[in-house]
Write an enzyme that holds these catalytic residues in place. Structure first.
Site, mmCIF file in Angstrom:
data_model
loop_
_atom_site.group_PDB
_atom_site.id
_atom_site.type_symbol
_atom_site.label_atom_id
_atom_site.label_comp_id
_atom_site.label_asym_id
_atom_site.label_seq_id
_atom_site.Cartn_x
_atom_site.Cartn_y
_atom_site.Cartn_z
ATOM 1 N N ASP A 113 -0.129 5.051 0.691
ATOM 2 C CA ASP A 113 -0.428 6.040 1.740
ATOM 3 C C ASP A 113 -0.364 5.387 3.121
ATOM 4 O OD1 ASP A 113 -1.021 8.272 0.041
ATOM 5 O OD2 ASP A 113 -2.923 7.319 -0.476
ATOM 6 N N ASP A 122 0.878 -1.165 0.000
ATOM 7 C CA ASP A 122 0.000 0.000 0.000
ATOM 8 C C ASP A 122 0.924 1.226 0.000
ATOM 9 O OD1 ASP A 122 -2.286 1.679 0.434
ATOM 10 O OD2 ASP A 122 -1.695 1.799 2.547
ATOM 11 N N VAL A 163 -9.844 3.948 1.841
ATOM 12 C CA VAL A 163 -11.161 4.044 1.196
ATOM 13 C C VAL A 163 -11.068 4.985 -0.011
ATOM 14 C CG1 VAL A 163 -13.532 4.815 1.630
ATOM 15 C CG2 VAL A 163 -12.265 3.657 3.433
ATOM 16 N N ASP A 195 -1.644 -0.483 6.083
ATOM 17 C CA ASP A 195 -1.904 0.204 7.346
ATOM 18 C C ASP A 195 -3.406 0.392 7.564
ATOM 19 O OD1 ASP A 195 -2.304 2.147 5.327
ATOM 20 O OD2 ASP A 195 -2.028 3.747 6.800
ATOM 21 N N SER A 209 -5.378 5.083 -4.405
ATOM 22 C CA SER A 209 -5.281 6.498 -4.784
ATOM 23 C C SER A 209 -5.058 6.720 -6.275
ATOM 24 C CB SER A 209 -4.137 7.155 -4.012
ATOM 25 O OG SER A 209 -3.941 8.471 -4.490
ATOM 26 N N ARG A 245 -11.840 7.810 -3.014
ATOM 27 C CA ARG A 245 -12.203 9.230 -2.854
ATOM 28 C C ARG A 245 -13.721 9.403 -2.689
ATOM 29 N NH1 ARG A 245 -10.137 12.681 -7.616
ATOM 30 N NH2 ARG A 245 -8.273 11.499 -7.034
#
Ligand code: BG6
Ligand code: MG
Length: 211
Positions: free
Chosen positions: A10, A8, A46, A169, A115, A48
């Site tokens: 972010d 992942d 999650v 995370d 993202s 946008r």
């Protein structure tokens, strides 16, 4: 046997939480919608538009689909202004050392992120040419906890999901890995994983999992 690690972005490679928070907060304040750090925590992993729905739970009025698209675009403009300030110094402690060590050991690496700003973020932190594959919000139709983003990453690498490890995370990201039949490593307390580490400061966690 683990042949590839799917990261992942972010919160695992780079901390953009604060930028997301500031951008959502600015948009919410302008609209008179209550928003705080606790609500921001629920947006981790999650997409946008799904994040916007969570933000709008506290809205005093209903928005049309068109208005929602405009709100999401406005938040994203604010967010992009903030992530354009990111530099390689914003790579989280230990992440770079781990990525290099995995490469040295012949393990493939990929990004699996919800993202749509992944290409911009990777460019800002100088990792746009590092990964063997990048699967992100631009090439999926279902966001985490759906496994699509990670299954596409594995497919790009030509590695079976069962031979991959997801590093996440977010609870939604761990669930995505699990649903995809991929082993999972949680950092920063995400729940439901096969393995746990506080962060990526130590390569020994990978050494133990990969063997
Ligand atoms: C995830 C973040 O990586 O990307 C979420 O954890 C975010 O908080 C999601 O909502 C979508 O990001 P973007 O950049 O496409 O708006
Ligand atoms: Mg994350």
């Amino acid at each position: 046997m683990i042949k590839a690690v799917l990261f992942d972005l972010d919160g695992v490679i780079v901390s953009t939480d604060r930028c997301h928070y500031r951008a959502w907060k600015r948009m919410a304040d302008e609209e008179g919608i209550y928003f705080d750090e606790k609500i921001n925590d629920r947006l981790r992993g999650v997409s946008r538009m799904a994040s916007l729905e969570i933000v709008l739970e506290r809205s005093p009025r209903a928005y049309t689909e068109e208005e929602k698209a405009a709100l999401a675009a406005r938040k994203n403009d604010y967010y992009k202004d903030l992530i354009r300030e990111l530099t390689p110094a914003d790579i989280l402690p230990g992440a770079m050392e781990n990525l290099n060590e995995l490469k040295k050991n012949g393990i493939l690496t990929a990004v699996g992120s919800s993202s749509k700003n992944t290409p911009l973020i990777l460019r800002q932190i100088g990792l746009d040419a590092f990964f063997d594959a990048v699967s992100d919000g631009n090439n999926i139709s279902h966001s985490k906890p759906d496994p699509e983003v990670f299954l596409k990453a594995a497919e790009m690498l030509g590695v079976e999901p069962a031979d991959c490890l997801v590093v996440e995370d977010a609870d939604a990201g761990i669930e995505a890995g699990r649903r995809g039949g991929i082993k999972t490593l949680s950092v920063k307390g995400a729940v439901g994983a096969d393995y746990f580490a506080p962060d990526l400061s130590d390569y020994s966690i990978f050494r133990r999992i990969i063997r």
